[in-house]
Scaffold this motif. Sequence first.
Motif, PDB file in Angstrom:
ATOM      1  N   GLY A  25      32.868  48.593  33.667  1.00 60.50           N
ATOM      2  CA  GLY A  25      33.886  47.560  33.563  1.00 60.50           C
ATOM      3  C   GLY A  25      33.760  46.455  34.587  1.00 60.50           C
ATOM      4  O   GLY A  25      34.602  45.589  34.667  1.00 60.50           O
ATOM      5  N   LEU A  26      32.711  46.435  35.385  1.00 63.34           N
ATOM      6  CA  LEU A  26      32.611  45.471  36.472  1.00 63.34           C
ATOM      7  C   LEU A  26      31.342  44.667  36.362  1.00 63.34           C
ATOM      8  O   LEU A  26      30.648  44.417  37.337  1.00 63.34           O
ATOM      9  N   GLY A  27      31.013  44.266  35.152  1.00 64.89           N
ATOM     10  CA  GLY A  27      29.747  43.583  34.934  1.00 64.89           C
ATOM     11  C   GLY A  27      29.712  42.171  35.453  1.00 64.89           C
ATOM     12  O   GLY A  27      30.697  41.627  35.929  1.00 64.89           O
ATOM     13  N   ALA A  28      28.543  41.539  35.328  1.00 68.41           N
ATOM     14  CA  ALA A  28      28.348  40.188  35.845  1.00 68.41           C
ATOM     15  C   ALA A  28      29.102  39.178  35.003  1.00 68.41           C
ATOM     16  O   ALA A  28      29.288  39.348  33.825  1.00 68.41           O
ATOM     17  N   LEU A  29      29.523  38.114  35.646  1.00 66.58           N
ATOM     18  CA  LEU A  29      30.248  37.044  34.973  1.00 66.58           C
ATOM     19  C   LEU A  29      29.494  35.737  35.067  1.00 66.58           C
ATOM     20  O   LEU A  29      30.070  34.675  34.922  1.00 66.58           O
ATOM     21  N   GLY A  30      28.235  35.803  35.306  1.00 65.58           N
ATOM     22  CA  GLY A  30      27.486  34.566  35.432  1.00 65.58           C
ATOM     23  C   GLY A  30      27.891  33.779  36.648  1.00 65.58           C
ATOM     24  O   GLY A  30      27.796  32.553  36.676  1.00 65.58           O
ATOM     25  N   CYS A  31      28.400  34.450  37.688  1.00 66.64           N
ATOM     26  CA  CYS A  31      28.854  33.758  38.887  1.00 66.64           C
ATOM     27  C   CYS A  31      28.231  34.450  40.091  1.00 66.64           C
ATOM     28  O   CYS A  31      28.309  35.663  40.215  1.00 66.64           O
ATOM     29  N   SER A  36      33.896  33.031  43.102  1.00 64.68           N
ATOM     30  CA  SER A  36      34.017  33.361  41.689  1.00 64.68           C
ATOM     31  C   SER A  36      34.377  34.822  41.502  1.00 64.68           C
ATOM     32  O   SER A  36      35.138  35.181  40.599  1.00 64.68           O
ATOM     33  N   MET A  37      33.855  35.695  42.356  1.00 66.16           N
ATOM     34  CA  MET A  37      34.105  37.121  42.205  1.00 66.16           C
ATOM     35  C   MET A  37      35.580  37.448  42.347  1.00 66.16           C
ATOM     36  O   MET A  37      36.121  38.265  41.601  1.00 66.16           O
ATOM     37  N   ILE A  38      36.274  36.810  43.301  1.00 63.75           N
ATOM     38  CA  ILE A  38      37.669  37.173  43.550  1.00 63.75           C
ATOM     39  C   ILE A  38      38.605  36.672  42.454  1.00 63.75           C
ATOM     40  O   ILE A  38      39.760  37.094  42.400  1.00 63.75           O
ATOM     41  N   LYS A  39      38.149  35.791  41.572  1.00 65.74           N
ATOM     42  CA  LYS A  39      38.972  35.340  40.440  1.00 65.74           C
ATOM     43  C   LYS A  39      38.340  35.757  39.118  1.00 65.74           C
ATOM     44  O   LYS A  39      38.509  35.102  38.101  1.00 65.74           O
ATOM     45  N   ARG A  40      37.653  36.877  39.144  1.00 62.47           N
ATOM     46  CA  ARG A  40      36.938  37.352  37.963  1.00 62.47           C
ATOM     47  C   ARG A  40      37.857  37.561  36.768  1.00 62.47           C
ATOM     48  O   ARG A  40      37.482  37.299  35.631  1.00 62.47           O
ATOM     49  N   TYR A  70      43.249  47.142  33.624  1.00 63.59           N
ATOM     50  CA  TYR A  70      44.243  48.011  34.253  1.00 63.59           C
ATOM     51  C   TYR A  70      43.781  48.517  35.616  1.00 63.59           C
ATOM     52  O   TYR A  70      44.605  48.822  36.483  1.00 63.59           O
ATOM     53  N   SER A  71      42.466  48.603  35.812  1.00 62.22           N
ATOM     54  CA  SER A  71      41.969  49.030  37.124  1.00 62.22           C
ATOM     55  C   SER A  71      42.285  48.014  38.207  1.00 62.22           C
ATOM     56  O   SER A  71      42.229  48.329  39.399  1.00 62.22           O
ATOM     57  N   LEU A  72      42.644  46.797  37.815  1.00 59.93           N
ATOM     58  CA  LEU A  72      42.948  45.723  38.762  1.00 59.93           C
ATOM     59  C   LEU A  72      44.444  45.588  39.038  1.00 59.93           C
ATOM     60  O   LEU A  72      44.865  44.713  39.783  1.00 59.93           O
ATOM     61  N   GLN A  73      45.234  46.448  38.458  1.00 63.18           N
ATOM     62  CA  GLN A  73      46.678  46.391  38.685  1.00 63.18           C
ATOM     63  C   GLN A  73      47.020  47.005  40.039  1.00 63.18           C
ATOM     64  O   GLN A  73      46.576  48.105  40.373  1.00 63.18           O
ATOM     65  N   GLY A  90      42.350  39.907  41.356  1.00 61.05           N
ATOM     66  CA  GLY A  90      41.330  39.227  40.570  1.00 61.05           C
ATOM     67  C   GLY A  90      40.081  40.027  40.311  1.00 61.05           C
ATOM     68  O   GLY A  90      39.366  39.798  39.332  1.00 61.05           O
ATOM     69  N   SER A  91      39.778  40.999  41.168  1.00 62.94           N
ATOM     70  CA  SER A  91      38.603  41.845  40.995  1.00 62.94           C
ATOM     71  C   SER A  91      38.734  43.036  41.929  1.00 62.94           C
ATOM     72  O   SER A  91      39.753  43.201  42.607  1.00 62.94           O
ATOM     73  N   SER A  92      37.699  43.836  41.982  1.00 63.56           N
ATOM     74  CA  SER A  92      37.724  45.033  42.821  1.00 63.56           C
ATOM     75  C   SER A  92      37.177  44.768  44.213  1.00 63.56           C
ATOM     76  O   SER A  92      36.772  45.692  44.906  1.00 63.56           O
ATOM     77  N   HIS A  93      37.185  43.503  44.649  1.00 61.23           N
ATOM     78  CA  HIS A  93      36.527  43.136  45.901  1.00 61.23           C
ATOM     79  C   HIS A  93      37.144  43.800  47.126  1.00 61.23           C
ATOM     80  O   HIS A  93      36.496  43.946  48.150  1.00 61.23           O
ATOM     81  N   VAL A  94      38.424  44.214  47.048  1.00 60.24           N
ATOM     82  CA  VAL A  94      39.064  44.842  48.196  1.00 60.24           C
ATOM     83  C   VAL A  94      38.510  46.247  48.440  1.00 60.24           C
ATOM     84  O   VAL A  94      38.500  46.739  49.551  1.00 60.24           O
TER      85      VAL A  94
END
Length: 369
Positions: A25-31, A36-40, A70-73, A90-94
Amino acid sequence: MLCSNDDVETLAAYIRQSNQVTDNGLGALGCGNFRSMIKRLTIAFFALAGLDMLDALDKVDRANIIEWIYSLQVLPCEDKSNLSRCGFRGSSHVGVQYNPFKSPATPHLYDSGHIAMTYTGLASLVILGDDLSRVNGEGCMAGLRALQLEDGSFYAVPEGSENDMRFVYCAACICYMLDDWSGMDIDKAVSYIRRSMSYDSGLGQGADLESHGGSTFCAIATLCLMNRLEEVFSETELNRIRRWCIMRQQSGFHGRPGKPVDTCYSFWVGGTLKLLNIFQYTEFEKNRNYILSTQDRLVGGFAKWPESHPDVLHAYFGICGLSLIGEPGIREVHPALNMSLRAFEYLQSLHEKWKHQNSKFSDPVTNCT
């Protein structure tokens, strides 16, 4: 017609590739950068909403993406000490370990929802056909209340940030989608919008700021979602707003006087004109020709300007701009909520279901622990 079936497939493929979601569920977004990662999640929304407008959601794994969202909630911890920080990140960066049903006993020091990610996360779930049964309504509303300032505007995050019309709109969309307006002081938000009208009758990001097509959309759409538009502005004032908006068209639309035409304003300004019941007086053919001139026929996406690199935001809003003029092969857009009419009607069916269950606070919308 927009283009051939092959061209529609190319456009859909471009959008899909902009939001690849792998098995985890955490694939690339072309960024390729942290910003960009934190607003995925917002980037994912543009991709999913664009595919929906093209009737191409069959090209993605809905169930897998729903689980990722839901994993980002950010859920309340056991003692609810983080209730004011809830929403969607926005993503799992934390680096918080994923548990779709329960937050850690001790919240992460820097873990909090972001108002735009909460809006786009909820909208994406609706677009994908989720029933919102795992959304923690109590947390979302508490998180929103903590973000509203005394002047009626909103921060994006509880740590503090810019506060302007964008986030007022996000808050209104969240409340509308969850059918719960307890997350904001409506009167304060309405007052903020009212004070943001500029001397030229457009609306800025706040009081005494320059009129802007994006903030004018956010203000008008917010009042429409609240069903307060004609209460806040007189008919004379609405006509002046209409005039300001309709004068933003050259070929396509620009966001401010003296600025170049940009694909996304075909939606921001066009959608505002649609909400104000005057879009039919715009020049459809000029608008259509401009939007299509920005499409990269090799990779499929739309750019903000001709001969520029396409991106998923302008690809989505280019599609919405074409939808407003009734382009064949594209679903109708619901301007106020910024999603397809199909998705909006599905949301309405959820609202009806919740009403039949007597109280939202006894239904699955708030029971996710």
